[in-house]
Design an enzyme around this catalytic site. Sequence first.
Site, PDB file in Angstrom:
ATOM      1  N   THR A  20      60.797 -60.405   8.184  1.00 33.16           N
ATOM      2  CA  THR A  20      59.574 -60.828   8.873  1.00 33.16           C
ATOM      3  C   THR A  20      58.439 -61.112   7.893  1.00 33.16           C
ATOM      4  OG1 THR A  20      58.867 -58.526   9.110  1.00 33.16           O
ATOM      5  CG2 THR A  20      60.109 -59.463  10.953  1.00 33.16           C
ATOM      6  N   HIS A  27      52.912 -42.848   0.427  1.00 31.32           N
ATOM      7  CA  HIS A  27      54.112 -42.931   1.257  1.00 31.32           C
ATOM      8  C   HIS A  27      54.686 -41.544   1.516  1.00 31.32           C
ATOM      9  CE1 HIS A  27      57.361 -42.713  -1.985  1.00 31.32           C
ATOM     10  NE2 HIS A  27      56.343 -43.055  -2.726  1.00 31.32           N
ATOM     11  N   ASP A  84      57.896 -37.348  -6.123  1.00 31.61           N
ATOM     12  CA  ASP A  84      57.747 -38.683  -5.551  1.00 31.61           C
ATOM     13  C   ASP A  84      58.350 -38.720  -4.169  1.00 31.61           C
ATOM     14  OD1 ASP A  84      57.511 -41.359  -5.001  1.00 31.61           O
ATOM     15  OD2 ASP A  84      58.838 -42.029  -6.608  1.00 31.61           O
ATOM     16  N   GLU A  99      58.516 -46.799   1.695  1.00 26.72           N
ATOM     17  CA  GLU A  99      57.961 -47.358   0.463  1.00 26.72           C
ATOM     18  C   GLU A  99      59.063 -47.607  -0.555  1.00 26.72           C
ATOM     19  OE1 GLU A  99      55.956 -46.845  -3.675  1.00 26.72           O
ATOM     20  OE2 GLU A  99      57.701 -45.882  -2.802  1.00 26.72           O
ATOM     21  N   GLU A 100      60.036 -46.680  -0.604  1.00 29.02           N
ATOM     22  CA  GLU A 100      61.082 -46.770  -1.628  1.00 29.02           C
ATOM     23  C   GLU A 100      61.960 -48.000  -1.437  1.00 29.02           C
ATOM     24  OE1 GLU A 100      60.761 -45.203  -4.161  1.00 29.02           O
ATOM     25  OE2 GLU A 100      60.082 -43.149  -3.869  1.00 29.02           O
ATOM     26  N   GLU A 158      53.629 -53.771   6.122  1.00 31.77           N
ATOM     27  CA  GLU A 158      53.622 -54.139   7.547  1.00 31.77           C
ATOM     28  C   GLU A 158      52.275 -53.800   8.176  1.00 31.77           C
ATOM     29  OE1 GLU A 158      56.163 -56.010   8.728  1.00 31.77           O
ATOM     30  OE2 GLU A 158      56.716 -55.820   6.611  1.00 31.77           O
ATOM     31  N   GLU A 218      49.923 -56.505   7.309  1.00 31.35           N
ATOM     32  CA  GLU A 218      50.227 -57.735   8.053  1.00 31.35           C
ATOM     33  C   GLU A 218      49.759 -57.628   9.497  1.00 31.35           C
ATOM     34  OE1 GLU A 218      54.087 -59.206   5.404  1.00 31.35           O
ATOM     35  OE2 GLU A 218      54.433 -58.148   7.282  1.00 31.35           O
ATOM     36  N   HIS A 266      63.335 -40.099  -8.999  1.00 32.33           N
ATOM     37  CA  HIS A 266      64.306 -40.802  -8.140  1.00 32.33           C
ATOM     38  C   HIS A 266      65.725 -40.228  -8.230  1.00 32.33           C
ATOM     39  CE1 HIS A 266      61.983 -44.779  -7.142  1.00 32.33           C
ATOM     40  NE2 HIS A 266      61.260 -43.707  -6.932  1.00 32.33           N
TER      41      HIS A 266
END
Lengths: 695, 695
Positions: free
Chosen positions: A249, A343, A353, A391-392, A400, A403, A521
């Site tokens: 989108t 996030h 994180d 977010e990842e 979004e 937007e 991560h």
Amino acid sequence: MIKKVLIGILCSAAVLTLGILIGHFGITKSSGSAPSWVRDVAKDVDESLVEKFLSEVDNIQIQENLRELTKVPHMATTAGDEQTVKFMLKRWQDPESGLDQAWREEYMVYLSFPDPKNPNSVTVVTPSDAVLHTVREKEKPYTADQEDPEVGKLVYANQGKPSDYELLNRTIDLNGTIAITRYGGAGRAAKAINAAPYGIIGVLVYTDPLDINDGLMSDINETYPHSWYLPPSGVERGSFKNHYGDMLTPYLAAKEETYRIPAKNVTGIPPIPIQPIGFEDAYILICLFVCLPCCFTLLNLNLCSSDVKLDIFNYEEVRSSANVMGVIRGSVEPDRYVIYGNHRDSWVHGAIDPSSGTSVMLELSRVLGKMVKQGKWRPRRSIIFGSWGAEEFGLIGSAEYTEQYFTKLSERTVAYINVDIAVFANATLRASGMPSVQNVIFTAAKQVDAPGLDSMSVYDNWIQYANKTSPAHGTIPRVGYLSGAGSDYAAFVHYLGITSMDISYTYDRSKTNARIYPAYHTAYDTFDYASKFIDPGFTSHQATGRTAGNILIRLADSLVLPLNCSDYAESLEEYLKTAIDLAQSYIHRHIVTSSAFHVKINAYHPPLSHLSFSPLKVRMINDQLMLLDRAFLNPLAFPDKYGYSAGQPTFPGLADAYDKAESSGQSNDWDKVHYHLSVLSQAIDGAAHMLLDVI
Amino acid sequence: MIKKVLIGILCSAAVLTLGILIGHFGITKSSGSAPSWVRDVAKDVDESLVEKFLSEVDNIQIQENLRELTKVPHMATTAGDEQTVKFMLKRWQDPESGLDQAWREEYMVYLSFPDPKNPNSVTVVTPSDAVLHTVREKEKPYTADQEDPEVGKLVYANQGKPSDYELLNRTIDLNGTIAITRYGGAGRAAKAINAAPYGIIGVLVYTDPLDINDGLMSDINETYPHSWYLPPSGVERGSFKNHYGDMLTPYLAAKEETYRIPAKNVTGIPPIPIQPIGFEDAYILICLFVCLPCCFTLLNLNLCSSDVKLDIFNYEEVRSSANVMGVIRGSVEPDRYVIYGNHRDSWVHGAIDPSSGTSVMLELSRVLGKMVKQGKWRPRRSIIFGSWGAEEFGLIGSAEYTEQYFTKLSERTVAYINVDIAVFANATLRASGMPSVQNVIFTAAKQVDAPGLDSMSVYDNWIQYANKTSPAHGTIPRVGYLSGAGSDYAAFVHYLGITSMDISYTYDRSKTNARIYPAYHTAYDTFDYASKFIDPGFTSHQATGRTAGNILIRLADSLVLPLNCSDYAESLEEYLKTAIDLAQSYIHRHIVTSSAFHVKINAYHPPLSHLSFSPLKVRMINDQLMLLDRAFLNPLAFPDKYGYSAGQPTFPGLADAYDKAESSGQSNDWDKVHYHLSVLSQAIDGAAHMLLDVI
């Protein structure tokens, strides 16, 4: 001509300062018998409230937030993620929280996952398909996926930069090979995008101990749980796409009923599979199975006949991801927003994180909400807290959100504060942001005690680790620029042009060369890891929270926004120097006159004599400051770059065009440089118009 | 779901009204001992000043302005154009004018002109090149113009619509022909763009007497100078391109140093030549030389062997074009603009188009400036007058202005008022605009006397000529919508999304079917023509000026902006009904559920209880009203449509996509309909968010 622009902008900054002083004076003197709103509109930051706030931000509360948030892995859209949504909502919707409103906001987003029933695998096989080596499927515990496989010879391609593949291609036929690369140098997705033109069919990426562990490798006594270093089986996960936001989108909020482009039309994803692995496996693959040309072939004589086999079974799915929003309504200017966000989704437990940032955000909202609840305070402007989802997977929740609320956020947001990883390490503050926010960060940091240091401020500590010389201010801490898309500030900065900043605590670079904190991560980023090796006692979390919260209060409460346009002008001058250097060589070689770069500015006469002083005049100055970054926007100037509509003072369009023209040497590429010089020139002109002349 | 949106918007309108009343009350009561700015910020429209303004707008002054402006032809960038620039500047820079500032603003724009040394010609030639007929080169006076020629058989193609060419193509081979078309039905450029795919090599366009002269044709006693009708040799000029603004600098202001795209990359211009001619010549060509198929061939037996020869020697050049700007600075909110504009350039003398509008603008600026100069008045908000250059070549001056000042104008402009042709005819007011401006137009029109009618207002006269039934207001005059690019409002509406309107006086449609006033864009549009046949006594000019000026004062002075969002909701409902009708048939045939059109809106609770009353609260409401139209903007939603970034309530993107899908029936075209439904749905959502929740 450039000089003229800068003088113009600097002048204007001076005029604004003057206007501010007189305006403030004129207003505060006029309370007394006037109606109550006359006093309200003249309210400014109350320093005693700032002190109270700083004293109440509590390290143990942050620690307990983190313990709660990291109980289960909470990758976006999983059950663990939903658990954190509920936790945030419970806190923010509690009538005792002092927040005026809190809610979840759902988006249906397109994500890619490994298939648990059909795990991805990386193996080394002989021509007869006998397995010589299998790369570890799961990280080793200490304290507690495509159809046909891609098969090819393994080559070592350093960091997967274009120059790495080019060099390799001179000595070896890359067609049909699988490249092993190390993290760093090029973005995750770029390693595969750069590889594809050479006919490479798959990419492996690993974390090199020289880049992350200061060379340490042994899990017997060197790596976690013995230190903060990454164990040999640690795999750095990440999103392997180039665009941000939901991929189906573009430019529209991914609501259930939103039109979705066909998946085959998705752009910004690598054309070949890429799989992260740990260094333990990477070293075996490199030492034993890499096909090296000429001299090195002796070392892996027989093994070079083996193939690496990538069985990737990832699948794509549209899933529901939530942002959690919380609001403290402004008393005087509710239609001006200061947004503070981070996030919520992690790769595994995500203690650092992102949960370090979430823990800090929860503590800030607790302290501020309590002040509201007790009737001691209500911000002048509205404060919006955003706990972003997914977010990842490419900054999806925040993108979004921008937007969906495009116009509202563009028109009303004074600034965005991002605290993602709150603490990378506990040595010093780190801050990045648009040039105009430098001053408010300094003011805030001077009022916060540096953790573990007697009577030294965060500011005084910071200046020892990162500094620069400013023509106006002398030696000051160095504030970085938000040029990339590394965290949720990206959509605010590049898409909406909102003045933004990113705050954290970070390393002493003299003590480590780690590219990032080593458990980044991986499955080792846990509460245990965070509390033992990153920030024992959580005092660096506390210092980040105090600094960011102080900035938040100042942006929300200041009568005149604490955004400094003379610092903007100073940074602009730095960037312009670079651009002129670029342009000069371009001009000498490619066009006759330098007229393209003549940034004109008229001798405007700022309307000092017309200024009578009222709240609307202060609002006028505040709107000029708020919109300064927005003035660089040119929504149609970047047709080739997804999600970038900002003409930013770092001139990304010009820099990209210049790089392309330099390497291709083609005249139509130089035309694009010329085009971007015009875009830039008019952006500066537009920003100057916003500041210099009210009409 | 649609109902919910509308209810939401209507509710919000009610809340705003309430807020307005209380806010106003709260402020006006609180003067007295308070500082002087407390009184200033509470100022509203002073009706006695409006009355004074209305009484001072003078028809004779307008007449004399017109006489002066039409002394010489003033086509854009010619010496005559420069003469009008100097005239405007002299008036507005005069210290006695009361304007605070006036200046010229230059753009270097790419225009196409006939070559005086090598005039364009249209001839009919035999196979041996003997000339059978030459089309008149210049219009006949009564009181006081490519390298190789295009040669082909002449065909008659009605209005040059796609359906016209398609029909013709069934019976005749159009390849290599020249088509003669009449004005109307399709845009000027579209007639040639539609023709090219059939291999047609050139297009002639003429004004049909049935379309413009109510059938009258004789210059002996029927046409000008005997009446307002067009003489047989009258040629309607015009711009034959599809985009607006300067063609070499899309999305950038055409300053001298701006990057220009190569002329070969220009889009939006017809691929084949098109030449306007008079009906005198058109009838000769159609009657004698058109190649008709079958039955008609008998009539022009021999002549069908003749060819029409188009010798077009137009050339393109970058020339300097000026806007002239004048400003009255606002006293309380100088950073809010009401812009009033009209182009200055004509095709020939341009008495009606555009000088009728320029004469009115000069009279308004005279009367308002005088009030300022006398110290009787200064508007709350700033007033900007714009005399645009090169409108006739594609709205260039106004488009470049919006490109140059993009951010500033987007952020600060409350409304744009366009008065181009002030008087088409003297029967009734005509107004078009965004739905929210209806009410202020009505208020203003009720206070102005209709010219030539005893004690009847412009409003009461108007309602007799054009009306509709509104659920909220009963019978009211019909206000049109600004959907096209017919005058300088286009860049304000489509590019910036600024609330705009267009005001004029016009025909009694029961008395004429003329497509437009007959001398439009011809050499007969002179002072003599205007004063004898369009508006003898200039009282309709006066009525237009009084109405538009009254609107201007109300927008500039009202404490709360006179923009009505419940009227917006009513219009939106009308358009939505149409869109749903479209969507239903689409949904039935092409997708299973109607989920695409579920425009969701949450049940926001407007913050009434939080409202304490202050100038900043009034400003908040005003900003909501100002930005209502901007909320429909989606800069990236129309990648294929130059200069359109607005998602407007008439849904141009959806309408275009639907038309294309309907005619092609292809599933990817239906996907685009679905896409535009999403764009629309989110635009409505965005607008609702601007209104309903301040946070």
